[in-house]
Every structure is written in C-alpha cells, then in structure tokens.
Write an enzyme that holds these catalytic residues in place. Structure first.
Site, PDB file in Angstrom:
ATOM      1  CG  HIS A 292      -1.812  -1.361   1.323  1.00 35.48           C
ATOM      2  ND1 HIS A 292      -2.185  -1.610   2.476  1.00 35.48           N
ATOM      3  CD2 HIS A 292      -2.120  -2.124   0.644  1.00 35.48           C
ATOM      4  CE1 HIS A 292      -2.929  -2.788   2.384  1.00 35.48           C
ATOM      5  NE2 HIS A 292      -3.008  -3.283   1.162  1.00 35.48           N
TER       6      HIS A 292
HETATM    7  C1  LIG Z   1      -0.278  -8.021  -4.227  1.00 37.69           C
HETATM    8  C2  LIG Z   1      -0.843  -6.809  -3.823  1.00 37.69           C
HETATM    9  C3  LIG Z   1      -2.130  -6.891  -3.088  1.00 37.69           C
HETATM   10  C4  LIG Z   1      -2.772  -5.832  -2.820  1.00 37.69           C
HETATM   11  N1  LIG Z   1      -3.922  -6.009  -1.815  1.00 37.69           N
HETATM   12  C5  LIG Z   1      -4.902  -5.067  -1.935  1.00 37.69           C
HETATM   13  C6  LIG Z   1      -6.117  -5.215  -1.199  1.00 37.69           C
HETATM   14  O1  LIG Z   1      -6.592  -6.284  -0.979  1.00 37.69           O
HETATM   15  N2  LIG Z   1      -7.232  -4.215  -1.097  1.00 37.69           N
HETATM   16  C7  LIG Z   1      -6.647  -2.871  -1.457  1.00 37.69           C
HETATM   17  O2  LIG Z   1      -7.484  -2.112  -1.202  1.00 37.69           O
HETATM   18  N3  LIG Z   1      -5.608  -2.822  -1.906  1.00 37.69           N
HETATM   19  C8  LIG Z   1      -4.846  -3.615  -2.205  1.00 37.69           C
HETATM   20  N4  LIG Z   1      -3.515  -3.462  -2.765  1.00 37.69           N
HETATM   21  C9  LIG Z   1      -3.006  -2.002  -3.215  1.00 37.69           C
HETATM   22  C10 LIG Z   1      -3.850  -1.701  -4.472  1.00 37.69           C
HETATM   23  O3  LIG Z   1      -3.791  -2.468  -5.564  1.00 37.69           O
HETATM   24  C11 LIG Z   1      -3.220  -0.268  -4.895  1.00 37.69           C
HETATM   25  O4  LIG Z   1      -3.198   0.592  -4.119  1.00 37.69           O
HETATM   26  C12 LIG Z   1      -3.980   0.283  -6.356  1.00 37.69           C
HETATM   27  O5  LIG Z   1      -3.898  -0.535  -7.362  1.00 37.69           O
HETATM   28  C13 LIG Z   1      -3.111   1.328  -6.786  1.00 37.69           C
HETATM   29  O6  LIG Z   1      -4.127   1.880  -8.055  1.00 37.69           O
HETATM   30  P1  LIG Z   1      -3.370   3.091  -8.696  1.00 37.69           P
HETATM   31  O7  LIG Z   1      -4.487   3.499  -9.768  1.00 37.69           O
HETATM   32  O8  LIG Z   1      -2.941   4.142  -7.995  1.00 37.69           O
HETATM   33  O9  LIG Z   1      -1.930   2.493  -9.416  1.00 37.69           O
HETATM   34  P2  LIG Z   1      -1.729   0.974 -10.186  1.00 37.69           P
HETATM   35  O10 LIG Z   1      -2.866   0.096  -9.691  1.00 37.69           O
HETATM   36  O11 LIG Z   1      -0.400   0.850  -9.661  1.00 37.69           O
HETATM   37  O12 LIG Z   1      -1.856   1.171 -11.482  1.00 37.69           O
HETATM   38  C14 LIG Z   1      -0.977   1.876 -12.265  1.00 37.69           C
HETATM   39  C15 LIG Z   1      -0.904   1.329 -13.779  1.00 37.69           C
HETATM   40  O13 LIG Z   1      -0.031   2.357 -14.563  1.00 37.69           O
HETATM   41  C16 LIG Z   1       0.815   1.621 -15.403  1.00 37.69           C
HETATM   42  N5  LIG Z   1       1.883   2.520 -15.701  1.00 37.69           N
HETATM   43  C17 LIG Z   1       2.920   2.897 -15.076  1.00 37.69           C
HETATM   44  N6  LIG Z   1       3.839   3.696 -15.514  1.00 37.69           N
HETATM   45  C18 LIG Z   1       3.285   3.850 -16.913  1.00 37.69           C
HETATM   46  C19 LIG Z   1       3.710   4.465 -17.887  1.00 37.69           C
HETATM   47  N7  LIG Z   1       5.013   5.322 -17.793  1.00 37.69           N
HETATM   48  N8  LIG Z   1       3.310   4.599 -19.168  1.00 37.69           N
HETATM   49  C20 LIG Z   1       2.035   3.682 -19.150  1.00 37.69           C
HETATM   50  N9  LIG Z   1       1.542   3.028 -18.079  1.00 37.69           N
HETATM   51  C21 LIG Z   1       2.221   3.097 -17.021  1.00 37.69           C
HETATM   52  C22 LIG Z   1       1.002   0.405 -14.664  1.00 37.69           C
HETATM   53  O14 LIG Z   1       1.457  -0.580 -15.575  1.00 37.69           O
HETATM   54  C23 LIG Z   1      -0.158   0.093 -14.046  1.00 37.69           C
HETATM   55  O15 LIG Z   1      -0.991  -0.807 -14.545  1.00 37.69           O
HETATM   56  C24 LIG Z   1      -2.514  -4.547  -3.259  1.00 37.69           C
HETATM   57  C25 LIG Z   1      -1.680  -4.368  -3.883  1.00 37.69           C
HETATM   58  C26 LIG Z   1      -0.799  -5.523  -4.483  1.00 37.69           C
HETATM   59  C27 LIG Z   1       0.362  -5.208  -5.408  1.00 37.69           C
END
Ligand SMILES: Cc1cc2nc3c(=O)[nH]c(=O)nc-3n(C[C@H](O)[C@H](O)[C@H](O)COP(=O)(O)OP(=O)(O)OC[C@H]3O[C@@H](n4cnc5c(N)ncnc54)[C@H](O)[C@@H]3O)c2cc1C
Length: 486
Positions: free
Chosen positions: A425
């Site tokens: 997280h």
């Molecule tokens: C194993 C695991 C278990 C988790 N369990 C939970 C849970 O049970 N409950 C919960 O609430 N949260 C959980 N989390 C946390 C939650 O998944 C994250 O907080 C959330 O996904 C973050 O969302 P986001 O949109 O900020 O970014 P992300 O989900 O990280 O998405 C960002 C995306 O941007 C893409 N990207 C990055 N840089 C670039 C670029 N330069 N150009 C193009 N694309 C790019 C990446 O490939 C990615 O697909 C978990 C995380 C993990 C890894």
C-alpha cells in the site's frame, strides 16, 4: 471469454482530446466517467491485458505476467522494504486480493484539515464509494471463511479485540465450491475498463509513456512500445492529460518531464511484518476462499490480518528464516501466514539517470518501528490465544515462540537492520492540497503550475489510508472527476 477487445499495435501518432496514462483503479474510474460523459479519451497502459482469472492467484505464472520486475522491487533504507507493483491492464486491482474498505472517515477529515482541501468530507466520500460499488461489486464470503482466517478471529475474540470479515471486490458464483474459481474478481479489467470501452473509450496497451511536454496548448507525450509490439517510439497528442501510473511511477514520470516541486518527497506506506504460525490441525488448503479477517482494534497505529497461505506465499513469509524451508513441503497445511501492518512508513521517489525505474528510499521513522513492534507482539498474543503451537517470526536469528511465556523473547523494539519489511500500500508521493501545504496538485488533482494536467491515482492521496487503499483511491478519483466534468 474476454471482456475487452483484442489488443492492437499502436499507431506512430495517437491523438485524443484527453489522454489517461495508467489503467489501475485511479485511471480506470477516471476513464469510465470521462467516456460516459461523451469525451474523446485514450487510455495508455504499459502492461498487457491478461484475463483476470487466467492464472491461479499469487502463482509464479501470475506474478510473471502481471507484476513489474516479477515482483522483485525494493525500497532502500535502514531496513529494505520489498513491494509489488502491477504492470498490466487494471494495475494493482488485477493482482490484489480485493479486500475492500470504504474511505476511513477519520482519515478523510484529517486530510481535509491538514492539507486545507476544499469540499472534502467523509460523508461525501462514503456516498462516492457507494456509487462505485454499483460498478465493481463487493461481497462477503458465500460460505465459511478458511480456517487460517477464522483462527485470527478466534484469537481476537479471546483477547476481547474487535475484528471483522472484510468484504472483497468479488462476485461469487452459486457453484463457488466446485468451479475452478469461486467467482469473478471485480478487478478493473472486469468492470470499469469494459465500461470505458463500451462508452467509446480507446485502450492502447503495451506502451510506456516516458515524458510529456506542453507545446502551443497541446500536451505531447513521448512513449515507447514494448513487449509484443517490439521497439518503437510513439507520440500522443492531447489537450488534457490525467496521470495515473501509481504511487512510484507517477512521480517518476513527472520528474522525468521536469515537474519536480514537492514531487516524490512524501511517500507514505503501510509497513508489514509477517509471521508463520503452526497449528495442530490442518488450517490451509481446505477451501477455495481467501482469508478475509482483520483485527482493526488498534487502528490507526496498526492492524493485524491473515494472508493467503500456499507454499509460495509461505516461503515468501519466511524469507529471513531459510532454516524452516526444508519443512515447508510436508508441513505447509498446518502453517498459516499472518501480518502486522503499521501506517507510518515514509520515503522518497527520485529519478535515477539512465534507469527506467526510479530510486525509492525508505526513511527511518522510529514511531513506525515502535508501532510495528507493538503490532508483532499483539499478533503473536492473538495467535497463541487461538491455539497456535508455534510461531516463527520472519526476523533474522529470531527465536521460535512456543507459547505466551515466550513473548518476552520478541525484541522490545525491532532492529531495522534485521527485519525484512514489505508493503503493498503506497500513496502520497504527489499529495493534493492548498499550495502552501507541500502539495503537488490542488484540491481536485490539478497539478500546480501546469495547464490541463491532472493526477488521478494513489500518488495524489495526501497520506496513508490506514485501511486497504483501493476503495479510497477509487472514491477520490470519482470525486475529482465529478468536479472536472461540472
Ligand atoms: C499484491 C497486492 C495486493 C494488494 N491487496 C490489496 C487489497 O486487498 N485491497 C486494497 O484495497 N488494495 C490492495 N493493494 C493495493 C492496491 O492494489 C493499489 O493501492 C492500487 O492498485 C493503486 O492504484 P493506482 O491506480 O494508484 O495504481 P496502479 O494500480 O499501480 O496502476 C498503475 C498502472 O499504470 C501503469 N503505468 C505505470 N507507469 C506507466 C507509464 N509510464 N506509461 C504507461 N503506463 C504506466 C502500470 O502498468 C499500472 O497498470 C494490493 C496491491 C498489491 C500489489
């Protein structure tokens, strides 16, 4: 059957009114609402589209297909912190367990005050979460929780501590006991992104945006194709850009593009320490359902939880106890993985010239180590109260514990040099807020000093969410989009 159209190679030049970089929970919510409002939107995602149920959850094959660097990402610091970052359509929602909490009212109220954020209220955030739950459904388990999960609840009950079954972003089938998967995870690739595409949004996979600059009122994004599309440079032109690359990649992209003020200065993360507990009876492998119990009695200092406990995840939870690994094959069904998680991890994100990925540093935070030490002790007390026969803390050289009398053998204060911490997280590397509060973007995600540039992901949250973050990220993205559209 795939819920998304076939992936296609990128054109050399892509134009749209709005470009969204990243398709995780922040980008997916933003994209769906924009497309449904009739805007011309392209969503750019570095990873590939992999069906949400293509692999067994947490299997090495899934990690290889969906995680950046196969999951081997580290923050350097007094104790190194391992973290996982998704790289696939849907981002973290594709690899996570979907444990779902609505935004914590206390956390939202504290953010609004500390960062002087306009029109941010706990009540509105709850309403926004409820709206979101109509698209990505949440449910409690359709049958009894796995024993590894119930043990945590039993222990908490015996200690008089409040505990809960956390709902999941999951839709269970009527045949959950016999089907290969108990249902469908409500990840972004199964919910928001199909809705984005159905509303006319364009999804371009397999391209990494490497920088952006503004010229004559238009954003020009430079990107590189990767994976099956081979090596190729692409330009994307858009009037407005939303960045949603996640908590480490969003600041990395801003810094590469010359936007640096406060960017990457205030990483916040939940630190996690693991133990493996052995019970007389078999506690794992008894059901296809995932562990779901958490002890929230000590919030916001720390929480306790039960983890997926298969041979691979158990080996990871014993990374500092190689002496125990030879017993894993014969004993794993008696072993459960559990964690204590504090909320005060802090660090920075910086560009490392010549490298694709940024340098993440974890800072020394004595209070976080205090909280984690107290969390570890409480976790062991709870598991002994549930009947654990032995507890193996994941600490180099730590003593095995065989009953409450051994709790005194736990270090009073964990030594950062000997613990392996991890986190799932990460937030707050580009926080929202008033301009004089160390923020990178305003009360609605618009980047200070840049026209038509917005943040829409975990990076913009002003601090740790205390609860699992995805519900808060999605509600905040929805709030900011409602403001943008009206
Ligand atoms: C194993 C695991 C278990 C988790 N369990 C939970 C849970 O049970 N409950 C919960 O609430 N949260 C959980 N989390 C946390 C939650 O998944 C994250 O907080 C959330 O996904 C973050 O969302 P986001 O949109 O900020 O970014 P992300 O989900 O990280 O998405 C960002 C995306 O941007 C893409 N990207 C990055 N840089 C670039 C670029 N330069 N150009 C193009 N694309 C790019 C990446 O490939 C990615 O697909 C978990 C995380 C993990 C890894």
């Amino acid at each position: 059957m795939s819920m998304l159209p076939q992936a296609h190679p990128p054109a050399d030049l892509i134009s749209a009114e709005i470009a969204i970089v990243g398709s995780g929970p922040g980008g997916a919510v933003t994209g769906m609402l924009l497309a449904q409002a009739g805007r011309d939107v392209v969503m750019l995602e570095e990873g590939a589209h992999v069906e949400v149920d293509a692999y067994r959850a947490f299997s090495p094959e899934e990690m290889h297909a969906k995680l950046r660097n196969n999951g081997m990402t580290m923050a350097l610091g007094p104790s190194p912190v391992a973290f996982w970052e998704a790289r696939c359509v849907g981002g973290g929602s594709e690899v996570n367990r979907g444990l779902y909490h609505r935004p914590s009212p206390e956390v939202i109220a504290a953010w609004a005050e500390r960062q002087s954020i306009e029109a941010l209220s706990p009540e509105d955030m709850t309403d926004l979460a409820l709206e979101g739950e109509k698209v990505a459904k949440i449910s409690t388990l359709p049958g009894p929780a796995p024993k590894v999960s119930l043990k945590l609840a039993e222990g908490a009950e015996a200690m008089g501590w409040s505990h809960m079954e956390v709902p999941r972003l999951y839709s269970y089938g009527a045949d959950w006991q016999s089907a290969p998967q108990p249902g469908l995870k409500q990840s972004m690739s199964a919910t928001y992104i199909p809705a984005f595409v159905a509303a006319g949004g364009r999804l371009q996979t397999g391209i990494r945006v490497t920088g952006l600059r503004r010229e004559n009122g238009i954003w020009r994004l430079k990107a590189r194709a990767r994976g099956i599309w081979g090596q190729k440079t692409i330009e994307i032109r858009a009037k407005t850009v939303f960045i949603a690359c996640g908590a480490t990649q969003t600041p990395a992209l801003l810094r590469r593009s010359g936007i640096k003020r406060h960017v990457g200065d205030s990483l916040a993360y939940h630190s996690m320490i693991k133990v493996v507990a052995r019970f007389d009876e078999e506690i794992t492998g008894d059901t296809p359902l995932d562990p779901v119990h958490q002890v929230k009695h000590f919030d916001p200092r720390f929480s306790l939880g039960a983890s997926v406990s298969n041979p691979a995840t158990t080996a990871f939870a014993l990374s500092d106890r190689p002496d125990l690994l030879p017993r894993l094959a014969s004993e794993w069904r008696h072993w459960g993985c559990y964690y204590a998680q504090s909320t005060g991890g802090m660090g920075t994100v910086r560009r490392l010239p010549g490298f694709e990925d940024p340098l993440i540093r974890a800072k020394d935070n004595p209070q976080d180590i205090e909280d984690l030490s107290a969390g570890l002790r409480a976790l062991c007390e709870c598991l002994f109260a549930a009947g654990a026969q032995a507890i193996y803390p994941n600490i180099q050289g730590a003593a095995d514990l065989y009953g409450p009398q051994d709790l005194a053998r736990l270090p009073r204060r964990l030594d950062p040099a000997t613990v392996s911490l991890s986190t799932l997280h990460l937030t707050a590397t580009c926080p929202m807020g008033a301009e004089d509060r160390g923020s990178v973007c305003d009360s609605f995600g618009r980047v200070w000093g840049a026209e038509d540039l917005y943040l829409a992901d975990s990076a913009m949250l002003p601090g740790p969410t205390v609860v699992n973050p995805q519900g808060t990220i999605m509600a905040m993205a929805r709030r900011n989009m409602n403001h943008f559209l009206h």
